[in-house]
Design a protein around this motif. Sequence first.
Motif, PDB file in Angstrom:
ATOM      1  N   TYR A  47       0.708  -1.130   0.011  1.00  0.00           N
ATOM      2  CA  TYR A  47       0.008  -0.044   0.073  1.00  0.00           C
ATOM      3  C   TYR A  47       0.810   1.285   0.028  1.00  0.00           C
ATOM      4  CZ  TYR A  47      -3.586  -3.209   1.900  1.00  0.00           C
ATOM      5  OH  TYR A  47      -4.299  -4.275   2.183  1.00  0.00           O
TER       6      TYR A  47
ATOM      7  N   TRP B 288      -5.369   7.129  -6.900  1.00  0.00           N
ATOM      8  CA  TRP B 288      -6.510   7.210  -7.938  1.00  0.00           C
ATOM      9  C   TRP B 288      -6.205   8.579  -8.768  1.00  0.00           C
ATOM     10  CZ3 TRP B 288      -9.361   3.438  -9.274  1.00  0.00           C
ATOM     11  CH2 TRP B 288     -10.510   3.644 -10.112  1.00  0.00           C
TER      12      TRP B 288
ATOM     13  N   LEU C  81      -7.612  -2.157  -3.021  1.00  0.00           N
ATOM     14  CA  LEU C  81      -9.100  -2.072  -2.166  1.00  0.00           C
ATOM     15  C   LEU C  81      -9.671  -3.781  -1.979  1.00  0.00           C
ATOM     16  CD1 LEU C  81     -10.829   0.638  -4.133  1.00  0.00           C
ATOM     17  CD2 LEU C  81     -10.330   0.371  -1.640  1.00  0.00           C
ATOM     18  N   VAL C  82      -9.307  -4.372  -3.102  1.00  0.00           N
ATOM     19  CA  VAL C  82      -9.784  -5.868  -2.824  1.00  0.00           C
ATOM     20  C   VAL C  82      -8.964  -6.650  -1.921  1.00  0.00           C
ATOM     21  CG1 VAL C  82      -9.762  -7.995  -4.129  1.00  0.00           C
ATOM     22  CG2 VAL C  82     -10.521  -5.926  -5.228  1.00  0.00           C
TER      23      VAL C  82
ATOM     24  N   TYR D 112      -4.688   3.103 -11.546  1.00  0.00           N
ATOM     25  CA  TYR D 112      -6.166   2.783 -11.343  1.00  0.00           C
ATOM     26  C   TYR D 112      -5.978   1.188 -10.943  1.00  0.00           C
ATOM     27  CZ  TYR D 112      -7.373   6.973 -13.725  1.00  0.00           C
ATOM     28  OH  TYR D 112      -7.455   8.247 -14.177  1.00  0.00           O
ATOM     29  N   LEU D 113      -5.095   0.493 -11.633  1.00  0.00           N
ATOM     30  CA  LEU D 113      -4.865  -1.016 -11.306  1.00  0.00           C
ATOM     31  C   LEU D 113      -4.479  -1.227  -9.769  1.00  0.00           C
ATOM     32  CD1 LEU D 113      -5.068  -3.683 -12.163  1.00  0.00           C
ATOM     33  CD2 LEU D 113      -2.778  -3.577 -13.174  1.00  0.00           C
ATOM     34  N   SER D 114      -3.561  -0.455  -9.528  1.00  0.00           N
ATOM     35  CA  SER D 114      -3.093  -0.636  -8.211  1.00  0.00           C
ATOM     36  C   SER D 114      -3.891  -0.341  -7.091  1.00  0.00           C
ATOM     37  CB  SER D 114      -1.851   0.237  -7.738  1.00  0.00           C
ATOM     38  OG  SER D 114      -0.898   0.402  -8.780  1.00  0.00           O
ATOM     39  N   VAL D 115      -4.820   0.650  -7.205  1.00  0.00           N
ATOM     40  CA  VAL D 115      -5.532   1.260  -6.158  1.00  0.00           C
ATOM     41  C   VAL D 115      -6.840   0.082  -6.214  1.00  0.00           C
ATOM     42  CG1 VAL D 115      -7.321   2.800  -5.294  1.00  0.00           C
ATOM     43  CG2 VAL D 115      -5.172   3.440  -6.343  1.00  0.00           C
ATOM     44  N   THR D 116      -7.283  -0.464  -7.259  1.00  0.00           N
ATOM     45  CA  THR D 116      -8.150  -1.309  -7.270  1.00  0.00           C
ATOM     46  C   THR D 116      -7.970  -2.723  -6.713  1.00  0.00           C
ATOM     47  OG1 THR D 116      -8.652  -0.854  -9.600  1.00  0.00           O
ATOM     48  CG2 THR D 116      -9.875  -2.461  -8.742  1.00  0.00           C
ATOM     49  N   VAL D 117      -6.589  -3.315  -6.901  1.00  0.00           N
ATOM     50  CA  VAL D 117      -6.127  -4.396  -6.220  1.00  0.00           C
ATOM     51  C   VAL D 117      -5.855  -4.047  -4.848  1.00  0.00           C
ATOM     52  CG1 VAL D 117      -3.890  -5.901  -6.088  1.00  0.00           C
ATOM     53  CG2 VAL D 117      -4.772  -5.181  -8.212  1.00  0.00           C
TER      54      VAL D 117
ATOM     55  N   PHE E   5      -5.275   5.889  -0.912  1.00  0.00           N
ATOM     56  CA  PHE E   5      -5.979   5.488  -2.170  1.00  0.00           C
ATOM     57  C   PHE E   5      -6.462   6.513  -3.020  1.00  0.00           C
ATOM     58  CE2 PHE E   5      -4.696   1.639  -0.631  1.00  0.00           C
ATOM     59  CZ  PHE E   5      -5.476   0.933   0.006  1.00  0.00           C
ATOM     60  N   TRP E   6      -6.882   7.510  -2.485  1.00  0.00           N
ATOM     61  CA  TRP E   6      -7.406   8.788  -3.159  1.00  0.00           C
ATOM     62  C   TRP E   6      -6.212   9.479  -3.796  1.00  0.00           C
ATOM     63  CZ3 TRP E   6      -7.105  14.134  -1.722  1.00  0.00           C
ATOM     64  CH2 TRP E   6      -7.802  14.976  -2.400  1.00  0.00           C
TER      65      TRP E   6
END
Lengths: 204, 501
Positions: B318, B409, B421-422, B414-419, B405-406
């Motif tokens: 993160y 973004w 979050l998951v 985009y990819l890293s933040v999505t991963v 994360f904000w």
Amino acid sequence: MNLSELIHEFILALIEPGILVGSIGTVSFINTANSAFSLGLVFTCISLLYFALNADFIAAAQLLVYVGAINVLIVFAVMIIDQSVSSDSEKHGIGYFTALGACSILFLTIVCIFHKLNDFYSSSIHQSEYLKLNLFEQNDVQNIGYQLLNKFLVPFELASLLLLVALVGAINPARDEDEGKDIAENKKKSFVSSTSPRDKSSFF
Amino acid sequence: MNDINSFLSRLNSIINFSTILPKIILIVGLITIVITDLVNKGKNANFLYKIFLISTLVSMGILFYQLISVIAFEDLYTNNTFNNLFRFFILICSFISVLLSVDYVLCSKISLVEFPLFKISAGLGGMILSCATNLITIYVSLEFLALSSCFLSGYTKRDIRSNEASMKFLLMSGASSSSLLNDFSLLYGFSDGQVQLDNIIDKILFSQYIPIICISAAFILAGTAFKLSLFPFHQWTPDVYEGSPTPVVAFFSVTSKVAALCLFTRLFRLIFPYLSNEWHIVVELLAISSMILGNLIVVTQRSFKRMLAYSSISQIGYVMIGILAADLENGYASMITYRFIYIFMNLGTFARITPFSLRTGSDNIKDYAGLYMKDPVLTFSLVLCLLSLGGIPPLSGFFGKLYLFWHGWKAGLYLSVTVALVTSVISIFYYLKIIKLMLTKTTNLVDTLKTYENQKSLVSSIISTKLKSSVEMAMILCALASTLSGLFMDPIIKITRNTFF
């Protein structure tokens, strides 16, 4: 070639077989003490090489550090283990050939690089520039000392602290057990008197 | 009145003038510890810890004072906000982790003196690493930190897992610092003999030597990613965390990571500005894989310390997003804020594990079942810290992650933040599993918990009062910090904002 170059070549021709013989001896002696001593021969010849290349500080540092400390440590460790003959059979497995191939490729690479550098640097332009630099009259040790105490003061002092901590850390696991128990009991007794002012409110 | 004024102004100028004053105080503390132990011949251990705490507190005070007033300094290190913040963090870490470790060391009857010595030296190494701008200083302080951490991890010499942990740590840190040194020699050679980082970037002709620059970037990545335990270099983390004594793990997991983050950021930012796209992609890949790997493997763990090791691997993932998302107006605010909150969360969790493992001698998660009945305070504070690690509002971990994360973004990752979050959701699942285990009433108590109460009454009342005082203090501090920092997010973000260089 004039006389000084001839002498230089002669000295180099004396030192280099020493390095070769020493390193072959390190690898192939069966008695580990012999191989430790031939490692010492290699280090000494390398420091003589530094003398021949007019780098006096590095030569002295090599003698002191490598021969005087590291090699002595290796010989000491070998003596303690007391395993005089290492029983190796001469099996040429796959690892042997892989290592042989990799080392010969590395060697050929280094030889090619040195040939190219030699052609590049022995042109007359570069030689005159090097003579202008006047390398022979520099005082290496004085320069290094000056830099150590001015520009690199922080790493210098930090390295001395590092030595202190490394000493303490090396002795710590190797120390005798009984001292630890006595000390712990003494400390427990001293707690009886000293914890009453430190008594914070009971949380439980 | 005039005299007092002039005296104060002179004092002011002395304190302002010396950037290395906090470090000098730490060094004086170190030497005092050694000499005091020599003189006292092993008694009066309490005093030694007090020396350590006092010296750390004084350095913190001076550093805080320097943070407020802006100073310019000389060749060896610069004094911008970035450096100061990191040094401050390292001091906080050292302080709290020593509070945790006092009773552990006493109860396990290992020798007491060297422990604060190694902790001070590791803290000192970290501090100098945070503000070094010179290749040689970086290397020496990195070695200092690594060596002291290695000695700390092998401290309980009779435990074989501790020996294994320190062996692994020593070997892997040696390999990674040799890779780093190789890279430094490349940089030194190609910049025509410059050792200062600023001069290196001036002198390297970037257009001419691109393959070499790429190789040196790869080496630096290999060297620093070890300390940060990023994805392919994370193998040492679970074994070392599980083997070392618990307060040492607490210290490691914050201090060396903070220092390594500072090093990583500085090296990549300063030396490779032209290669931004390339190393961004690589670091993003590493971050994604650390997050995925850390959070997936954490589910299968049975030991609390190993679980915390894997969770720290994912937390670094993160934080890497925060590094990648740095831009001109915000600096590294997101990364530093998250780091600050993470220090308290992590130390808080360790502050609860330490007394638990002292009282029951076990590290298995299953032994935490039904802890609520025996020890409600421990349970409650552990719940708070675990929830904060997972990122549940209104605790501060949530705010830290949100900001991170904000930022990511906004910077287009985009990819890293999505991963991220998951994988955060997966980690929340796991933390909640532990919390549920602790809070539910089980009819047949686990054996270790049956002995929990017995041990508490057997331990003499003096020792348990001592246990209550310092670890309790650390626990309360960390719990408060991890809950309330979220509310005080804005001033923290403001301070960490102008850290772009």
